[in-house]
Design a protein around this motif. Sequence first.
Motif, short mmCIF file in Angstrom:
data_model
loop_
_atom_site.label_atom_id
_atom_site.label_comp_id
_atom_site.label_asym_id
_atom_site.label_seq_id
_atom_site.Cartn_x
_atom_site.Cartn_y
_atom_site.Cartn_z
N VAL A 77 0.87 -1.18 0.00
CA VAL A 77 0.00 0.00 0.00
C VAL A 77 0.91 1.23 0.00
CG1 VAL A 77 -1.75 1.32 1.24
CG2 VAL A 77 -1.80 -1.19 1.28
N GLU A 78 0.69 2.11 -0.94
CA GLU A 78 1.50 3.33 -1.01
C GLU A 78 0.71 4.48 -0.39
OE1 GLU A 78 2.85 5.67 -4.76
OE2 GLU A 78 4.34 4.09 -4.44
N THR A 79 1.27 5.08 0.64
CA THR A 79 0.59 6.18 1.33
C THR A 79 1.33 7.49 1.08
OG1 THR A 79 1.88 5.89 3.36
CG2 THR A 79 -0.16 4.62 3.15
N THR A 80 0.58 8.57 0.98
CA THR A 80 1.16 9.90 0.80
C THR A 80 0.55 10.84 1.84
OG1 THR A 80 1.46 9.55 -1.58
CG2 THR A 80 1.47 11.83 -0.80
N PHE A 81 1.38 11.69 2.42
CA PHE A 81 0.91 12.62 3.44
C PHE A 81 1.83 13.83 3.46
CE2 PHE A 81 3.64 9.38 5.18
CZ PHE A 81 4.58 10.07 5.94
N VAL A 82 1.45 14.83 4.25
CA VAL A 82 2.21 16.07 4.36
C VAL A 82 2.86 16.13 5.74
CG1 VAL A 82 2.10 18.59 4.38
CG2 VAL A 82 0.73 17.29 2.73
N VAL A 83 4.16 16.38 5.76
CA VAL A 83 4.86 16.65 7.01
C VAL A 83 4.80 18.16 7.24
CG1 VAL A 83 7.02 16.53 8.29
CG2 VAL A 83 6.37 14.66 6.76
N GLU A 84 4.07 18.56 8.27
CA GLU A 84 3.88 19.98 8.54
C GLU A 84 5.14 20.59 9.17
OE1 GLU A 84 1.34 21.62 7.60
OE2 GLU A 84 -0.13 20.06 7.13
N LYS A 85 5.16 21.91 9.29
CA LYS A 85 6.30 22.61 9.89
C LYS A 85 6.51 22.20 11.35
CE LYS A 85 6.19 26.79 7.03
NZ LYS A 85 6.14 28.26 7.07
N THR A 86 5.45 21.74 11.98
CA THR A 86 5.53 21.32 13.38
C THR A 86 6.08 19.91 13.54
OG1 THR A 86 3.25 20.52 13.29
CG2 THR A 86 3.60 22.79 14.02
N GLY A 87 6.18 19.18 12.42
CA GLY A 87 6.62 17.79 12.48
C GLY A 87 5.48 16.79 12.53
N TYR A 88 4.25 17.30 12.73
CA TYR A 88 3.09 16.42 12.68
C TYR A 88 2.72 16.16 11.22
CZ TYR A 88 2.46 17.19 17.69
OH TYR A 88 2.64 17.23 19.05
N SER A 90 -0.30 15.27 8.14
CA SER A 90 -1.69 15.57 7.80
C SER A 90 -1.94 15.14 6.36
CB SER A 90 -1.97 17.07 7.95
OG SER A 90 -1.22 17.81 6.99
N GLY A 91 -3.19 15.21 5.94
CA GLY A 91 -3.53 14.93 4.55
C GLY A 91 -3.19 13.52 4.11
N TRP A 92 -3.46 12.55 4.95
CA TRP A 92 -3.08 11.16 4.65
C TRP A 92 -3.99 10.59 3.56
CZ3 TRP A 92 -5.06 12.85 9.35
CH2 TRP A 92 -4.12 13.24 10.30
N THR A 93 -3.38 10.01 2.54
CA THR A 93 -4.15 9.39 1.45
C THR A 93 -3.44 8.12 0.99
OG1 THR A 93 -3.01 10.70 -0.25
CG2 THR A 93 -5.10 11.58 0.61
N VAL A 94 -4.20 7.23 0.38
CA VAL A 94 -3.64 6.03 -0.25
C VAL A 94 -3.52 6.30 -1.74
CG1 VAL A 94 -4.07 3.61 -0.83
CG2 VAL A 94 -4.52 4.43 1.49
N THR A 95 -2.30 6.25 -2.24
CA THR A 95 -2.08 6.51 -3.67
C THR A 95 -1.89 5.22 -4.46
OG1 THR A 95 0.26 6.88 -3.12
CG2 THR A 95 -1.14 8.81 -3.38
N LYS A 96 -1.70 4.11 -3.75
CA LYS A 96 -1.65 2.79 -4.40
C LYS A 96 -2.36 1.82 -3.47
CE LYS A 96 1.43 -0.85 -6.06
NZ LYS A 96 2.84 -1.34 -6.13
N SER A 97 -3.52 1.33 -3.90
CA SER A 97 -4.37 0.51 -3.04
C SER A 97 -4.03 -0.97 -3.16
CB SER A 97 -5.83 0.75 -3.41
OG SER A 97 -6.68 -0.08 -2.66
N LEU A 98 -4.27 -1.71 -2.06
CA LEU A 98 -4.09 -3.17 -2.06
C LEU A 98 -5.43 -3.84 -1.79
CD1 LEU A 98 -2.26 -5.65 -2.18
CD2 LEU A 98 -1.78 -5.33 0.26
#
Length: 269
Positions: A77-88, A90-98
């Motif tokens: 499963v390929e996941t994509t997300f954003v690493v914010e300036k705080t280190g947390y 966000s914006g978690w999505t699956v870009t390749k599904s299983l």
Amino acid sequence: MIRLFRFGTLAALLLAATPAALAQQKLKYPKASPVDIYDAVEKPAVPIGGVEAYANYLGDKLNYPTVALQAGVEGTVETTFVVEKTGYTSGWTVTKSLSPECDAEALRLIKAGPRWKPAEHRGGVVRQRVTVPITFKMPLGAGGAAPQDPAAQAGVAAGAASSSAGPQVVTPDEPARPVGGTDAFFEWVQKNQKYPALAWQRKIQGKVMMEFMIEKDGSLSNIKPVKRLGSGLDEEAIRLIKASPKWEPAKYKGQPVRQKMVLPILFQL
């Protein structure tokens, strides 16, 4: 002539002043927008603790969905997300599904994961888009070779006895598996499962993740739950594993070796 002289003098003064003005000017990168998300940066974001620790987190905390396990589903499963300036993140999505179950587990892992050290670009901290693959590999040896690294495993670690330095972690040539196969094992679990009365009354259902060691003779030891549900379900999962038939032990270079196993016991009303 007076007008021309004044114009020429002014032009000469401007030309004379321009090089000095340029010599004192400092060129700066434009400041990064606080809302921009970068794909490529000068200093990428990294998990706090390092990449290896993050891979170990993924391997240790991955719970193979029971439905996917029983169906023999494995892959990435390929996941994509954003690493914010705080280190947390966000914006978690699956870009390749299983599969829906594996996708959900991959997102759970990423959301619950440790903080990151944010990316840096053009002298400042910026938001960065990151892609992380989560690999699901059958822990019972069905459908392929055993996992090779912490990020790709589903709770499997084979140990061969070695010197006094401690056990040597190896990848078995033949992973351990239940006598009769995976399907037969889960059928036996379902047939012999006794739903605790307290859990039934409280309408509690889910899966208890069980960890145990498969010894060289196929017997099971060090049985314990690593993810609990309570209300008697953990004790029932322990009873089932203790009462289950022997396994075919893992083999490394033709010799039986001990292998750690983690698998779910599903309780469903």
